[in-house]
Design a protein around this motif. Structure first.
Motif, PDB file in Angstrom:
ATOM      1  N   LEU A 218     -39.079  28.058   7.096  1.00  0.00           N
ATOM      2  CA  LEU A 218     -38.318  26.825   7.264  1.00  0.00           C
ATOM      3  C   LEU A 218     -39.184  25.575   7.132  1.00  0.00           C
ATOM      4  O   LEU A 218     -38.650  24.464   7.105  1.00  0.00           O
ATOM      5  N   CYS A 219     -40.502  25.758   7.069  1.00  0.00           N
ATOM      6  CA  CYS A 219     -41.401  24.607   6.961  1.00  0.00           C
ATOM      7  C   CYS A 219     -41.487  24.133   5.510  1.00  0.00           C
ATOM      8  O   CYS A 219     -41.496  24.933   4.577  1.00  0.00           O
ATOM      9  N   ASP A 220     -41.566  22.838   5.367  1.00  0.00           N
ATOM     10  CA  ASP A 220     -41.677  22.241   4.036  1.00  0.00           C
ATOM     11  C   ASP A 220     -43.150  22.222   3.625  1.00  0.00           C
ATOM     12  O   ASP A 220     -43.786  21.167   3.538  1.00  0.00           O
ATOM     13  N   VAL A 221     -43.697  23.417   3.393  1.00  0.00           N
ATOM     14  CA  VAL A 221     -45.111  23.571   3.051  1.00  0.00           C
ATOM     15  C   VAL A 221     -45.222  24.393   1.777  1.00  0.00           C
ATOM     16  O   VAL A 221     -44.535  25.402   1.611  1.00  0.00           O
ATOM     17  N   THR A 222     -46.091  23.942   0.872  1.00  0.00           N
ATOM     18  CA  THR A 222     -46.312  24.674  -0.370  1.00  0.00           C
ATOM     19  C   THR A 222     -47.689  25.323  -0.344  1.00  0.00           C
ATOM     20  O   THR A 222     -48.525  25.028   0.524  1.00  0.00           O
ATOM     21  N   GLU A 223     -47.929  26.187  -1.307  1.00  0.00           N
ATOM     22  CA  GLU A 223     -49.229  26.847  -1.389  1.00  0.00           C
ATOM     23  C   GLU A 223     -50.331  25.842  -1.704  1.00  0.00           C
ATOM     24  O   GLU A 223     -51.471  25.981  -1.243  1.00  0.00           O
ATOM     25  N   ASP A 224     -50.007  24.813  -2.478  1.00  0.00           N
ATOM     26  CA  ASP A 224     -50.990  23.763  -2.760  1.00  0.00           C
ATOM     27  C   ASP A 224     -51.394  23.042  -1.476  1.00  0.00           C
ATOM     28  O   ASP A 224     -52.570  22.697  -1.291  1.00  0.00           O
ATOM     29  N   ASP A 225     -50.415  22.810  -0.589  1.00  0.00           N
ATOM     30  CA  ASP A 225     -50.728  22.159   0.688  1.00  0.00           C
ATOM     31  C   ASP A 225     -51.740  22.983   1.476  1.00  0.00           C
ATOM     32  O   ASP A 225     -52.676  22.437   2.079  1.00  0.00           O
ATOM     33  N   LEU A 226     -51.544  24.288   1.476  1.00  0.00           N
ATOM     34  CA  LEU A 226     -52.451  25.158   2.228  1.00  0.00           C
ATOM     35  C   LEU A 226     -53.831  25.206   1.587  1.00  0.00           C
ATOM     36  O   LEU A 226     -54.852  25.268   2.282  1.00  0.00           O
ATOM     37  N   THR A 227     -53.876  25.183   0.257  1.00  0.00           N
ATOM     38  CA  THR A 227     -55.160  25.217  -0.446  1.00  0.00           C
ATOM     39  C   THR A 227     -55.952  23.938  -0.203  1.00  0.00           C
ATOM     40  O   THR A 227     -57.168  23.968   0.016  1.00  0.00           O
ATOM     41  N   GLN A 228     -55.263  22.814  -0.206  1.00  0.00           N
ATOM     42  CA  GLN A 228     -55.935  21.525  -0.036  1.00  0.00           C
ATOM     43  C   GLN A 228     -56.256  21.225   1.427  1.00  0.00           C
ATOM     44  O   GLN A 228     -57.068  20.345   1.711  1.00  0.00           O
ATOM     45  N   ASN A 229     -55.626  21.944   2.347  1.00  0.00           N
ATOM     46  CA  ASN A 229     -55.860  21.706   3.779  1.00  0.00           C
ATOM     47  C   ASN A 229     -56.157  23.034   4.473  1.00  0.00           C
ATOM     48  O   ASN A 229     -55.297  23.594   5.176  1.00  0.00           O
ATOM     49  N   PRO A 230     -57.348  23.564   4.288  1.00  0.00           N
ATOM     50  CA  PRO A 230     -57.676  24.895   4.830  1.00  0.00           C
ATOM     51  C   PRO A 230     -57.606  24.965   6.352  1.00  0.00           C
ATOM     52  O   PRO A 230     -57.226  25.997   6.897  1.00  0.00           O
ATOM     53  N   GLN A 231     -57.973  23.873   7.028  1.00  0.00           N
ATOM     54  CA  GLN A 231     -57.910  23.895   8.491  1.00  0.00           C
ATOM     55  C   GLN A 231     -56.460  24.019   8.964  1.00  0.00           C
ATOM     56  O   GLN A 231     -56.162  24.743   9.922  1.00  0.00           O
ATOM     57  N   PHE A 232     -55.597  23.302   8.284  1.00  0.00           N
ATOM     58  CA  PHE A 232     -54.171  23.388   8.613  1.00  0.00           C
ATOM     59  C   PHE A 232     -53.647  24.789   8.335  1.00  0.00           C
ATOM     60  O   PHE A 232     -52.836  25.335   9.088  1.00  0.00           O
ATOM     61  N   CYS A 233     -54.123  25.387   7.252  1.00  0.00           N
ATOM     62  CA  CYS A 233     -53.726  26.753   6.911  1.00  0.00           C
ATOM     63  C   CYS A 233     -54.163  27.723   8.003  1.00  0.00           C
ATOM     64  O   CYS A 233     -53.400  28.603   8.414  1.00  0.00           O
ATOM     65  N   LYS A 234     -55.403  27.560   8.486  1.00  0.00           N
ATOM     66  CA  LYS A 234     -55.894  28.430   9.556  1.00  0.00           C
ATOM     67  C   LYS A 234     -55.079  28.242  10.833  1.00  0.00           C
ATOM     68  O   LYS A 234     -54.784  29.200  11.553  1.00  0.00           O
ATOM     69  N   LEU A 235     -54.740  26.983  11.113  1.00  0.00           N
ATOM     70  CA  LEU A 235     -53.945  26.701  12.309  1.00  0.00           C
ATOM     71  C   LEU A 235     -52.587  27.405  12.240  1.00  0.00           C
ATOM     72  O   LEU A 235     -52.148  28.034  13.209  1.00  0.00           O
ATOM     73  N   LEU A 236     -51.943  27.315  11.085  1.00  0.00           N
ATOM     74  CA  LEU A 236     -50.645  27.970  10.928  1.00  0.00           C
ATOM     75  C   LEU A 236     -50.780  29.486  10.999  1.00  0.00           C
ATOM     76  O   LEU A 236     -49.922  30.174  11.563  1.00  0.00           O
ATOM     77  N   ALA A 237     -51.867  30.014  10.419  1.00  0.00           N
ATOM     78  CA  ALA A 237     -52.084  31.460  10.456  1.00  0.00           C
ATOM     79  C   ALA A 237     -52.263  31.940  11.894  1.00  0.00           C
ATOM     80  O   ALA A 237     -51.734  32.989  12.291  1.00  0.00           O
ATOM     81  N   THR A 238     -53.013  31.165  12.687  1.00  0.00           N
ATOM     82  CA  THR A 238     -53.193  31.525  14.100  1.00  0.00           C
ATOM     83  C   THR A 238     -51.885  31.379  14.868  1.00  0.00           C
ATOM     84  O   THR A 238     -51.526  32.227  15.695  1.00  0.00           O
ATOM     85  N   LEU A 239     -51.173  30.307  14.564  1.00  0.00           N
ATOM     86  CA  LEU A 239     -49.907  30.056  15.248  1.00  0.00           C
ATOM     87  C   LEU A 239     -48.880  31.142  14.941  1.00  0.00           C
ATOM     88  O   LEU A 239     -48.067  31.501  15.800  1.00  0.00           O
ATOM     89  N   SER A 240     -48.932  31.688  13.737  1.00  0.00           N
ATOM     90  CA  SER A 240     -47.959  32.713  13.340  1.00  0.00           C
ATOM     91  C   SER A 240     -48.079  33.980  14.178  1.00  0.00           C
ATOM     92  O   SER A 240     -47.152  34.787  14.220  1.00  0.00           O
ATOM     93  N   GLN A 241     -49.227  34.161  14.842  1.00  0.00           N
ATOM     94  CA  GLN A 241     -49.406  35.340  15.689  1.00  0.00           C
ATOM     95  C   GLN A 241     -48.737  35.177  17.049  1.00  0.00           C
ATOM     96  O   GLN A 241     -48.640  36.138  17.813  1.00  0.00           O
ATOM     97  N   HIS A 242     -48.285  33.956  17.342  1.00  0.00           N
ATOM     98  CA  HIS A 242     -47.704  33.682  18.661  1.00  0.00           C
ATOM     99  C   HIS A 242     -46.241  33.261  18.604  1.00  0.00           C
ATOM    100  O   HIS A 242     -45.582  33.218  19.644  1.00  0.00           O
ATOM    101  N   VAL A 243     -45.742  32.941  17.432  1.00  0.00           N
ATOM    102  CA  VAL A 243     -44.353  32.509  17.310  1.00  0.00           C
ATOM    103  C   VAL A 243     -43.679  33.296  16.197  1.00  0.00           C
ATOM    104  O   VAL A 243     -44.346  33.889  15.341  1.00  0.00           O
ATOM    105  N   ASP A 244     -42.342  33.303  16.225  1.00  0.00           N
ATOM    106  CA  ASP A 244     -41.607  33.976  15.160  1.00  0.00           C
ATOM    107  C   ASP A 244     -41.280  32.982  14.053  1.00  0.00           C
ATOM    108  O   ASP A 244     -41.758  31.844  14.056  1.00  0.00           O
ATOM    109  N   GLN A 245     -40.449  33.398  13.098  1.00  0.00           N
ATOM    110  CA  GLN A 245     -40.160  32.547  11.946  1.00  0.00           C
ATOM    111  C   GLN A 245     -39.360  31.304  12.303  1.00  0.00           C
ATOM    112  O   GLN A 245     -39.299  30.356  11.524  1.00  0.00           O
TER     113      GLN A 245
END
Length: 242
Positions: free
Chosen positions: A29-56
């Motif tokens: 449901l997030c308005d995030v693209t793969e380019d956003d994750l590539t250009q913002n690796p810290q944000f990508c890591k944050l979301l990856a960690t967050l995904s272990q604690h929340v559902d979709q």
């Protein structure tokens, strides 16, 4: 984002990397693209960690558990209310049908007494509820016209007529509900309208399951449409960003 080791590490993930796909799948449901994750690796890591604690949907496990319990309680209360409301509506329909029959044909006295008694009981119960809503609202309410529930209850029909009405009510209610079910069957499958009573009864026994199946099918199609809409939006953003 500033260039540095983190950016280099983020770029090394590359498009289509498993981590990116995991993040995108975890937050549809997030308005995030793969380019956003590539250009913002810290944000990508944050979301990856967050995904272990929340559902979709973004709910944590404890919150989701509490929400499910609350929804179950709400569904139980809703079923109870719908049961009472459906029964009340069915009784009102029976009274209306009786009034219509009286306009076109003579009605036996005992049948008229049955429906008059039922109508009075419903009216008294409705008035008592209006005068004393404390059982539902836990709040006191000023009396209407200086009346109290006990005064209204004195308008109930005689106990003899009430008991007689209660004895015949299940049978009459069953006849009314069966008539409604046959009307629904005729609307849902018109080709069965000319069939015998036995075949109609047999078909009615499966009608509820068929309607449930179609309801689930409609819900699945709605969910598929929602997922396709999210996917289309994501693909559109990727196309426009190229």
């Amino acid at each position: 984002m500033s260039a540095g080791p983190e950016s280099t590490h983020g770029s090394s993930l590359g498009k289509g990397d498993g981590l990116h796909q995991q993040v995108l799948a975890s937050f549809p449901l997030c308005d995030v693209t793969e380019d956003d994750l590539t250009q913002n690796p810290q944000f990508c890591k944050l979301l990856a960690t967050l995904s272990q604690h929340v559902d979709q949907t973004g709910l944590t496990v404890p919150l989701k558990t509490e929400l499910e319990k609350t929804e179950q309680k709400l569904q139980s209360q809703r079923r109870h209310w719908l049961h009472s409301e459906s029964l009340h509506k069915g009784l009102q329909e029976m009274i209306q049908d009786h009034c219509i029959r009286k306009q076109h044909a003579a009605v036996p006295p005992d049948q008229s007494m049955f429906y008059e008694t039922m109508e009075k009981c419903l009216l008294v119960a409705q008035c008592v509820r209006q005068l004393d809503p404390s059982s539902a609202t836990n709040q006191d309410q000023p009396s209407v016209l200086g009346l109290n529930p006990q005064q209204i209850l004195e308008l109930m029909p005689s106990e003899k007529n009430v008991q007689r009405m209660k004895q015949g009510l299940p049978r009459e209610l069953e006849k009314h509900l069966k008539k409604k079910c046959l009307s629904l069957l005729a609307y849902y499958q018109p080709e069965w309208e000319s069939e015998s009573e036995g075949l109609k009864n047999s078909k009615l026994s499966h009608l509820s399951a068929q309607l449930d199946t179609e309801k689930r099918r409609a819900e699945n199609l709605k969910e598929t449409c929602r997922e396709n809409s999210v996917l289309l939006q994501r693909q559109t953003q990727l196309y426009l960003s190229d």
